[in-house]
Design a protein around this motif. Structure first.
Motif, PDB file in Angstrom:
ATOM      1  N   GLN A 176       6.242  -7.508  -0.420  1.00  0.00           N
ATOM      2  CA  GLN A 176       6.113  -6.208  -1.074  1.00  0.00           C
ATOM      3  C   GLN A 176       4.661  -5.990  -1.482  1.00  0.00           C
ATOM      4  N   THR A 177       4.126  -4.838  -1.139  1.00  0.00           N
ATOM      5  CA  THR A 177       2.766  -4.522  -1.550  1.00  0.00           C
ATOM      6  C   THR A 177       2.613  -3.022  -1.713  1.00  0.00           C
ATOM      7  N   LYS A 178       1.513  -2.626  -2.357  1.00  0.00           N
ATOM      8  CA  LYS A 178       1.187  -1.218  -2.514  1.00  0.00           C
ATOM      9  C   LYS A 178      -0.197  -0.964  -1.943  1.00  0.00           C
ATOM     10  N   VAL A 179      -0.430   0.279  -1.586  1.00  0.00           N
ATOM     11  CA  VAL A 179      -1.732   0.717  -1.102  1.00  0.00           C
ATOM     12  C   VAL A 179      -2.247   1.772  -2.061  1.00  0.00           C
ATOM     13  N   HIS A 203       3.427   5.169   5.344  1.00  0.00           N
ATOM     14  CA  HIS A 203       3.616   6.047   4.186  1.00  0.00           C
ATOM     15  C   HIS A 203       2.346   6.866   4.000  1.00  0.00           C
ATOM     16  N   ASP A 204       2.501   8.166   3.910  1.00  0.00           N
ATOM     17  CA  ASP A 204       1.386   9.059   3.561  1.00  0.00           C
ATOM     18  C   ASP A 204       0.153   8.816   4.428  1.00  0.00           C
ATOM     19  N   GLY A 205       0.375   8.643   5.720  1.00  0.00           N
ATOM     20  CA  GLY A 205      -0.736   8.502   6.650  1.00  0.00           C
ATOM     21  C   GLY A 205      -1.332   7.118   6.755  1.00  0.00           C
ATOM     22  N   PRO A 259     -11.215   2.701   3.786  1.00  0.00           N
ATOM     23  CA  PRO A 259     -12.400   1.952   3.339  1.00  0.00           C
ATOM     24  C   PRO A 259     -12.649   0.761   4.261  1.00  0.00           C
ATOM     25  N   PRO A 260     -13.875   0.238   4.298  1.00  0.00           N
ATOM     26  CA  PRO A 260     -14.199  -0.849   5.232  1.00  0.00           C
ATOM     27  C   PRO A 260     -13.485  -2.165   4.933  1.00  0.00           C
ATOM     28  N   ASN A 261     -13.211  -2.429   3.663  1.00  0.00           N
ATOM     29  CA  ASN A 261     -12.511  -3.656   3.287  1.00  0.00           C
ATOM     30  C   ASN A 261     -11.051  -3.341   2.979  1.00  0.00           C
ATOM     31  N   THR A 262     -10.221  -4.384   3.015  1.00  0.00           N
ATOM     32  CA  THR A 262      -8.791  -4.159   2.785  1.00  0.00           C
ATOM     33  C   THR A 262      -8.316  -4.486   1.367  1.00  0.00           C
ATOM     34  N   LYS A 281      -6.665   7.858 -10.724  1.00  0.00           N
ATOM     35  CA  LYS A 281      -6.838   9.185 -10.121  1.00  0.00           C
ATOM     36  C   LYS A 281      -8.139   9.284  -9.323  1.00  0.00           C
ATOM     37  N   ASP A 282      -9.114   8.402  -9.615  1.00  0.00           N
ATOM     38  CA  ASP A 282     -10.412   8.457  -8.951  1.00  0.00           C
ATOM     39  C   ASP A 282     -10.587   7.372  -7.886  1.00  0.00           C
ATOM     40  N   GLN A 283      -9.575   6.575  -7.657  1.00  0.00           N
ATOM     41  CA  GLN A 283      -9.679   5.487  -6.700  1.00  0.00           C
ATOM     42  C   GLN A 283      -9.638   5.996  -5.258  1.00  0.00           C
ATOM     43  N   LEU A 284     -10.239   5.218  -4.354  1.00  0.00           N
ATOM     44  CA  LEU A 284     -10.186   5.542  -2.941  1.00  0.00           C
ATOM     45  C   LEU A 284      -8.835   5.157  -2.366  1.00  0.00           C
ATOM     46  N   LYS A 285      -8.427   5.855  -1.352  1.00  0.00           N
ATOM     47  CA  LYS A 285      -7.144   5.602  -0.704  1.00  0.00           C
ATOM     48  C   LYS A 285      -7.292   4.510   0.352  1.00  0.00           C
ATOM     49  N   GLY A 286      -6.307   3.605   0.404  1.00  0.00           N
ATOM     50  CA  GLY A 286      -6.226   2.678   1.518  1.00  0.00           C
ATOM     51  C   GLY A 286      -6.419   1.207   1.225  1.00  0.00           C
TER      52      GLY A 286
END
Length: 398
Positions: A238-241, A124-126, A153-156, A183-188
């Motif tokens: 089920q999880t979200k990123v 999803h979304d790259g 990011p380096p950690n999951t 809105k300011d969080q890093l992706k992934g």
């Protein structure tokens, strides 16, 4: 074991655990904060399952999360050659699980469906998550999600608190990170998964976090609260990123031939005012599980007086040939031991099914001034004082 945290506590501990992983001086304070959440104050744990001779610190966050079990796509099809067994042990996830497992036990685990490699991917979304490995032996449940994508990011695990969840007790940079607006969080980052069995959400007690030596791998490993699961069901993960709108959902049919040996001796040993009762012993190709209750003040040796004292009682397990199985976790409780304990611990598997199992209780010696453990270091968990009067041998009836 204490209560199972609700969703708010899960989110809070998830964030704190990530802060510990990336922090420097505040580690101690934050680790205490987590342990206070689950009723085990001022405790540190070391993971003793090793890869080679190295070891690493067990992630401190112990959370009520969910159970994950194996599915289809078995790694092998019955026969496992020595070459294949050696190859499997070199795979990061399997290498950790099977470091002390014989080829015969590995064959059995594969034949029974205890280990599988679904190799199912969703993008999803790259961002791609791959359900890489699953394990279930009736005692331990574990799965790995492998994350791929650009500029990850380096950690999951996600370091962020969900909106509306409060983190109290610190105004550090780590707390500020946890409170970062969406809105300011890093992706992934991967958020704590929800697990369903036949469509119903379940909770179990265990840990989650980055998997060492495997870049971008997120592992969930659970050992408490998983009893009663059927041998055949549909598993849903089920999880979200973070910064990805669409959720990730994996559905895997589960069917295992679970031949775990379950012993319920209900045997008791007493020394002075201290007593313990072994409720259950589970033996599987990939793990050993010990469940017991203890009561009373811990016996002390002549060396454990004055400036020194005894730790809580620990339990070494050996087979009929004197071969020890190593604990999955080893906990240091930097304080006077409690008068009652409920132990539900995992150990490594036996090389083969023993004729009998001997439990050898022991204590460590602690210095009262700082509650440090005498003799602990890189190559030692501490000097053991064995309690000979409390040794117990349990026959294994196959």
């Amino acid at each position: 074991m204490g209560h199972l945290p609700d969703k708010t506590e899960l989110a809070e501990m998830n964030a704190i655990e990530q802060q510990i992983r990336e922090s420097a001086p505040p580690k101690k304070m934050l680790s205490y904060q987590i342990m206070n959440k689950i009723g085990e104050r001022e405790m540190s744990r070391t993971r003793t399952r090793t890869k080679g001779k190295s070891s690493f610190m067990k992630r401190t966050a112990i959370v009520a999360t969910t159970a994950a079990v194996l599915g289809v796509g078995v790694i092998g099809t019955g026969f496992v050659s020595p070459v294949m067994a050696d190859t499997l042990k070199k795979i990061p996830f399997l290498g950790v699980l099977y470091q002390n497992t014989s080829e015969e036990a590995l064959q059995t685990a594969i034949k029974q469906g205890i280990v599988s490699e679904p190799d199912t991917s969703i993008t999803h979304d790259g961002v791609t998550l791959r359900l890489a490995n699953l394990l279930y032996d009736g005692t331990r449940l574990s799965f790995v999600l492998e994350r791929k994508g650009e500029n990850m990011p380096p950690n999951t695990p996600s370091p962020y608190l969900k909106e509306g969840v409060k983190l109290e007790g610190t105004d550090s940079e780590y707390a500020k990170t946890a409170r970062t607006p969406e809105k300011d969080q890093l992706k992934g980052y991967i958020e704590t998964p929800k697990i369903l069995v036949d469509g119903k959400q379940i909770q179990a007690f265990g840990h989650y976090g980055d998997l060492p030596d495997w870049e971008g791998a997120y592992q969930v490993e659970l050992s408490n609260g998983i009893k009663g699961l059927p041998d055949e069901f549909e598993l849903t993960i089920q999880t979200k990123v973070t910064k990805v709108n669409e959720p990730f959902e994996f559905k895997v049919p589960v069917k295992i031939d679970n031949k775990a040996i379950v012993l319920k001796p209900n045997s008791t040993k007493t020394s002075g005012d201290f007593t313990y009762t072994v409720k259950e012993l589970n033996i599987t190709p990939v793990s050993t599980r010990l469940v017991l209750d203890s009561k009373g003040p811990v016996p002390k040796s002549p060396q454990q007086t004055g400036d020194y004292t005894a730790s809580k009682v620990y339990y070494e397990i050996v087979d009929d040939q004197g071969r020890e199985v190593k604990p999955d976790m080893f906990g240091y409780f930097h304080r006077e031991p409690d008068l009652e304990y409920h132990v539900d611990d995992l150990y490594s598997p036996f090389k083969d099914t023993p004729k009998s199992i001997t439990i050898k209780p022991f204590t460590l010696t602690m210095k009262k001034a700082d509650w440090s453990v005498v003799g602990s270091g890189k190559d030692s968990l501490g000097e053991r004082t064995y309690l000979k009067d409390l040794e117990m041998t349990i026959p294994v009836n196959q």
